[in-house]
Scaffold this motif. Structure first.
Motif: not given
Length: 436
Positions: A199-200, A203-204, A208-212
């Motif tokens: 996820n990090e 995102a890096n 974007l938000d990995p939750a999406e």
């Protein structure tokens, strides 16, 4: 057993990682990364800087015009001219300088090489994003399988305790269920940590938000991405499009121009020059000063040819010739490496699909085996240990299926990169339709 009660916290973390309503696909992540990545932005600026070499080399072939102004005052003891004021304009144009023409060609090649290097950086960024993207999905799928496995062990533990109270089971049954649960819990913690890292990383790279993130279509194995293409088709694409291969060809061409430029140092140069000047000079000092004005235009033609440079030109030619031979060898090595990469990616993609299909069949078989074992336990022909073993086998098959599925997709993307068509809009559209 207190540890069975602490698990909802892990479950809540897992659920928090599920995709949101406004999901983004891999293509969206790629586009976001191209706009967000500071490294890629730096690569674009480097490309722009390298592209200026073409303009700088061209400028040496165009007219050079300078304007000068002067004022000078000296004591009479140093010169009869005590004051001079004036200005001049000078212009020069190279008529023939073979080395500068070769340097201009090198400047154009430098700009083309900068574009190709940027393409390579873009492909690398796309592959980094794809790896992070599918690492997120892989660890989510694994967590889902582990969650089901853990829930089954928890249920078996409770059932074993009830049966032990009734004298229909031994303490070994509860310990086996407890051991299975602990094993699943350890895998869950490890997988969740890997999910956090993925996820990090995503995102890096994208902002974007990995939750999406959007999962692949139906969560199933994608259709045959290779279609009817053969390895030879991909090799042909790589020969025309692979950035590394194209860059090395341009590097060799640049080295060949460098050799021409070195040899051109022995050729004569011809330069046309012209100018206009207007100077006011004052002689002497005192009442008898004399003033004189000089003005007018000049035109000159200069022919220059090196006769002896102490061996410098010969050394430069030998150096340039060795550079050219070096780049010929590097081109051969690059061709071999790219062809090998295409072959490996093609075989990995083809084998990856077969592996994923085999893992899907294994998962289906283990599901059927688990259902049969559960029925057998209910009628007394199977025991709890056999049911737990069947449950573990099914969970392992589900996790290996997830690994095989995403490995297959990434192998195909690696094939696109090796063939130099990872940034092709039609290819991206085809991948998006197949996956999302």
């Amino acid at each position: 057993m207190s540890k069975f009660k602490t698990i909802p916290f892990i479950f809540s973390l897992t659920c928090a990682a599920m995709p949101a309503a406004h999901a983004f696909t891999l293509a969206d992540a790629w586009q976001a990364a191209l706009n967000y990545s500071a490294d890629f932005s730096a690569a674009k600026n480097e490309r722009d800087a390298e592209a200026e070499k073409k303009n700088q080399a061209r400028a040496e072939l165009l007219p050079q015009i300078t304007a000068n102004g002067n004022y000078q005052r000296q004591p009479q003891s140093l010169s009869s001219t005590t004051q001079s004021v004036g200005w001049d304009v000078q212009a020069r144009q190279v008529l023939f300088d073979k080395s500068r023409f070769s340097q201009y060609k090198q400047g154009k090649l430098a700009a083309q090489m900068a574009d190709i290097r940027l393409e390579g950086n873009e492909d690398k960024l796309r592959m980094d994003v794809a790896k992070a993207y599918f690492d997120v999905l892989l660890n989510r799928d694994k967590l889902e399988a582990i969650k089901e496995e853990k829930a089954a062990y928890s249920q078996q533990y409770k059932r074993a305790q009830e049966m032990f109270k009734q004298g229909a089971a031994t303490v070994l049954d509860t310990k086996e269920a407890e051991a299975g649960f602990d094993s699943a819990l350890a895998k869950e913690v490890d997988t969740y940590n890997k999910l956090l890292v993925a996820n990090e990383t995503l995102a890096n790279l994208t902002g974007l938000d990995p939750a999406e993130i959007s999962p692949i279509k139906g969560g199933k194995i994608p259709a045959d991405l290779l279609g009817e293409t053969s390895e030879q088709d991909w090799q042909a694409l790589a020969e025309s499009n692979n950035p590394e291969w194209r860059l090395q060809r341009k590097t060799l061409e640049n080295a060949a121009e460098g050799l021409k430029a070195a040899k051109s140092g022995r050729w004569p140069t011809l330069t046309l020059s012209g100018g206009y000047q207007d100077n006011h000079n004052t002689y002497g000092g005192g009442a008898g000063d004399m003033k004189y004005r000089s003005k007018g235009s000049t035109v000159g033609l200069q022919l220059s040819m090196p006769l002896f440079t102490g061996g410098r030109l010969s050394s430069q030619v030998r150096e340039a010739a060795s550079r050219e031979m070096q780049n010929k060898d590097l081109l051969t090595a690059t061709e071999r490496n790219v062809r090998l990469a295409v072959k490996q990616a093609y075989e990995n993609t083809r084998g990856g699909r077969m592996q994923a299909m085999a893992q899907q069949r294994l998962l289906d078989s283990n599901k059927a085996k688990l259902e049969a074992t559960q029925i057998g336990r209910q009628v007394g022909v199977r025991n709890n240990l056999e049911e737990m073993q069947a449950q573990q086998a099914m969970a392992d098959a589900a996790q290996k299926l997830a690994e095989a599925k995403y490995t297959y997709i990434q192998s195909y993307l690696q094939l696109l990169q090796s063939a130099g068509v990872l940034d092709n809009e039609n290819r991206i559209r085809q991948v998006s339709l197949a996956l999302f």
